[in-house]
Design a protein around this motif. Structure first.
Motif, PDB file in Angstrom:
ATOM      1  N   UNK A   1       0.823  -1.209   0.000  1.00  0.00           N
ATOM      2  CA  UNK A   1       0.000   0.000   0.000  1.00  0.00           C
ATOM      3  C   UNK A   1       0.857   1.259   0.000  1.00  0.00           C
ATOM      4  N   UNK A   2       0.229   2.380  -0.276  1.00  0.00           N
ATOM      5  CA  UNK A   2       0.964   3.648  -0.399  1.00  0.00           C
ATOM      6  C   UNK A   2       1.586   4.073   0.916  1.00  0.00           C
ATOM      7  N   UNK A   3       0.908   3.795   2.048  1.00  0.00           N
ATOM      8  CA  UNK A   3       1.469   4.205   3.343  1.00  0.00           C
ATOM      9  C   UNK A   3       2.759   3.442   3.644  1.00  0.00           C
ATOM     10  N   UNK A   4       2.822   2.196   3.205  1.00  0.00           N
ATOM     11  CA  UNK A   4       4.029   1.410   3.426  1.00  0.00           C
ATOM     12  C   UNK A   4       5.174   1.929   2.558  1.00  0.00           C
ATOM     13  N   UNK A   5       4.888   2.315   1.334  1.00  0.00           N
ATOM     14  CA  UNK A   5       5.915   2.874   0.463  1.00  0.00           C
ATOM     15  C   UNK A   5       6.426   4.207   1.002  1.00  0.00           C
ATOM     16  N   UNK A   6       5.525   4.999   1.616  1.00  0.00           N
ATOM     17  CA  UNK A   6       5.947   6.268   2.212  1.00  0.00           C
ATOM     18  C   UNK A   6       6.815   6.036   3.439  1.00  0.00           C
ATOM     19  N   UNK A   7       6.441   5.055   4.263  1.00  0.00           N
ATOM     20  CA  UNK A   7       7.224   4.769   5.467  1.00  0.00           C
ATOM     21  C   UNK A   7       8.603   4.229   5.113  1.00  0.00           C
ATOM     22  N   UNK A   8       8.703   3.519   3.997  1.00  0.00           N
ATOM     23  CA  UNK A   8       9.987   2.940   3.590  1.00  0.00           C
ATOM     24  C   UNK A   8      11.014   4.007   3.255  1.00  0.00           C
ATOM     25  N   UNK A   9      10.557   5.197   2.867  1.00  0.00           N
ATOM     26  CA  UNK A   9      11.492   6.265   2.531  1.00  0.00           C
ATOM     27  C   UNK A   9      12.253   6.788   3.744  1.00  0.00           C
ATOM     28  N   UNK A  10      11.725   6.531   4.944  1.00  0.00           N
ATOM     29  CA  UNK A  10      12.398   6.955   6.177  1.00  0.00           C
ATOM     30  C   UNK A  10      13.226   5.828   6.789  1.00  0.00           C
TER      31      UNK A  10
ATOM     32  N   UNK B   1      16.213   0.666   3.438  1.00  0.00           N
ATOM     33  CA  UNK B   1      15.670   0.686   2.084  1.00  0.00           C
ATOM     34  C   UNK B   1      16.725   1.122   1.078  1.00  0.00           C
ATOM     35  N   UNK B   2      17.474   2.170   1.424  1.00  0.00           N
ATOM     36  CA  UNK B   2      18.499   2.686   0.518  1.00  0.00           C
ATOM     37  C   UNK B   2      19.676   1.719   0.409  1.00  0.00           C
ATOM     38  N   UNK B   3      19.951   0.987   1.500  1.00  0.00           N
ATOM     39  CA  UNK B   3      21.012  -0.013   1.452  1.00  0.00           C
ATOM     40  C   UNK B   3      20.642  -1.162   0.518  1.00  0.00           C
ATOM     41  N   UNK B   4      19.394  -1.614   0.596  1.00  0.00           N
ATOM     42  CA  UNK B   4      18.943  -2.714  -0.257  1.00  0.00           C
ATOM     43  C   UNK B   4      18.979  -2.295  -1.722  1.00  0.00           C
TER      44      UNK B   4
END
Length: 284
Positions: A226-235, A239-242
């Motif tokens: 969902x969109x909320x999960x994609x938004x939370x992943x940015x923090x 995520x950036x390491x993967x």
């Protein structure tokens, strides 16, 4: 003419030996090397722990990988077309290597917690070792096992279609090592804060570990969430390491994801070491 003679000054009966002591950065680096050597020797004397820690990632690769191949037939990351086993491995293996780093470094504080509970850590603090070097030496020890484990996982997957780009992959492992140093330092800080409350360490570690893992897109593509999960992943720095590891293991060094991964690794390392040094200096 009388001959002039020179007499040497009388020698002292007991001349004190000259003791050379290191100060400043020299002492810090020497103490860091001593702590690192001690910690890495413990790993080399018990290699079965390192080997056993590879079982879980291999199980994930053997059982979870085929499920991804069959489930996401439309491609990863918004792609189209069928997905082969090689494509799945190329996407999944970097995530598993990051998982090894996260699991190993986040649990490294448990060894320190055991030393605190048995009283051996107090004897270490009573030595002339620089307290900052104690933390840094322990954190640096996390780099070597990560490098070995990551290489083993990648080499095991080559016969099944995984493409191993040597130099970009080594850069990815080095980047992961920087990240692991920061996470290991934070784990040591948590162990010192927990002291004799072992349940507190594992409660906090497990409560943070799995949300970070899921929100990084390590196991499943975030595009399917969902969109909320994609938004939370940015923090989530993981995520950036993967994303950086996937780009590097695909052989793409110039990908912007690599730069963001490097920033996330460096920030995590600096923050983790700073917090760890502060907690070690305040330890009683």
């Amino acid at each position: 003419m009388t001959e002039q003679t020179r007499t040497a000054p009388p020698a002292t009966a007991h001349e004190a030996p000259r003791i050379v002591t290191r100060t400043g950065l020299g002492k810090f680096f020497a103490d860091t090397g001593a702590v690192f050597t001690r910690e890495i020797l413990l790993v080399l004397r018990d290699p079965f722990t390192l080997i056993f820690s590879l079982l879980q990632p291999l199980i994930f690769l053997g059982l979870f990988g085929p499920l991804l191949t069959g489930t996401f037939g439309g491609g990863f990351g918004g792609g189209s077309g069928s997905v082969s086993t090689a494509d799945t491995l190329q996407w999944f293996v970097p995530g598993v290597i990051v998982m090894i780093s996260l699991f190993g470094t986040s649990m490294s504080g448990s060894n320190l917690l055991y030393e605190i509970m048995t009283g051996s850590y107090e004897r270490v603090l009573a030595t002339p070792l620089d307290r900052s070097a104690i933390l840094v030496g322990r954190a640096l020890k996390e780099f070597a096992p990560l490098l070995v484990q990551g290489l083993i996982i990648a080499l095991v997957c080559i016969p099944f279609g995984f493409t191993f780009h040597v130099l970009p992959a080594l850069l990815g492992l080095a980047l992961l090592g920087v990240f692991g140093i920061g996470v290991g330092a934070l784990s040591h800080s948590l162990a010192q804060a927990s002291k004799n409350r072992e349940w507190l360490f594992w409660g906090v570690q497990q409560s943070l570990l799995f949300p970070l893992l899921i929100l990084s897109g390590m196991m499943l593509p975030l595009e399917a969430g969902p969109s909320w999960m994609q938004a939370a992943a940015k923090f989530n720095p993981l995520t950036y390491m993967v994303d950086a590891e996937r780009a590097l293991f695909a052989g793409t060094v110039a990908d912007p994801a690599v730069l963001w991964g490097a920033i996330a690794a460096c920030v995590t390392c600096v923050v983790g070491v700073a917090v760890g040094i502060r907690s070690t200096r305040r330890a009683v």
